[in-house]
Design a protein around this motif. Structure first.
Motif: not given
Length: 231
Positions: A34, A42-43, A151, A182
């Motif tokens: 991602l 993204k988050t 993440d 990500s």
């Protein structure tokens, strides 16, 4: 098997649209990058999938179920910040996770700790920031989940340790599971990715198989990313 499906997913904060009408699908047994710059959404997308935010519009389903207790039990989530109690010893945190998650594998956790030379008898706050992040990653990867959402797992890790972190990720997830990762450090991870998702200004820009994207553009994913986002 459709593991994750987002339909027309939108998240607004007042007048600001953080995520705009995003639709995508992820199947099992895939490692998906991602990718996007800070502020791209993204988050926000990750937190919607993890059930930490509610969408303004649209829906998310995990294994065909809406976000709720069953979907949360299928997801193992690594946030982009530390949330563990620094006064606890690492082994106490492992015991806590084992009590909280039915699918938590303590033996897997201790094996990873040993490979990364982390002393489980130490208090978390006595460890370096990078080592604390490794502990958090180990806890996430010690669950037998269907979807691992990571993440920025490499953000606080020095370049010399990144290979160890990637090996930890690749060696410790169930074969039928998928990983959504990500990161800004694309050159270090693009060789492990099956698919990439580019998020730009809150919208889905690209969702494609890595091999097809490389063949189409005759460029690395890192180069394509830099061109899309003018890095």
């Amino acid at each position: 098997m459709t593991l994750l499906e987002c339909k027309d997913l939108t998240k607004k904060y007042g007048r600001h649209t953080a995520l705009n009408n995003v639709s995508l699908q992820i199947d099992g047994e895939h490692i998906v990058g991602l990718l996007g710059p800070n502020g791209s959404g993204k988050t926000t997308l990750i937190k919607l999938i993890a059930g930490l935010l509610s969408p303004t519009a649209g829906s998310v389903q995990v294994l065909g179920e809406p976000i709720g207790p069953s979907s949360k039990s299928a997801i193992s989530y690594l946030p982009d910040h530390t949330y563990l109690n620094g006064t606890m010893r690492v082994q106490e945190i492992i015991d806590f996770f084992a009590d909280f998650y039915e699918d938590f594998d303590s033996l897997r956790a201790y094996d990873m700790m040993a490979k990364l030379q982390i002393n489980p008898r130490q208090k978390l706050k006595t460890l370096s920031k990078g080592t604390q992040e490794k502990v958090q990653l180990i806890l996430v990867m010690s669950r037998h989940a269907h979807l691992y959402i990571l993440d920025e797992p490499l953000a606080g890790v020095d370049p010399a340790a990144r290979d160890y972190i990637l090996d930890t990720i690749l060696s410790n997830y169930d074969e039928d599971a998928s990983i959504l990762i990500s990161t800004h450090i694309i050159s270090d991870i693009e060789n492990i990715l099956d698919e990439v998702i580019f998020i730009k200004d809150g919208s889905l820009h690209t969702h494609a198989l890595v091999d097809e994207l490389r063949e189409k553009d005759h460029k690395s994913i890192d180069t394509i990313f830099r061109e899309v986002f003018k890095c």
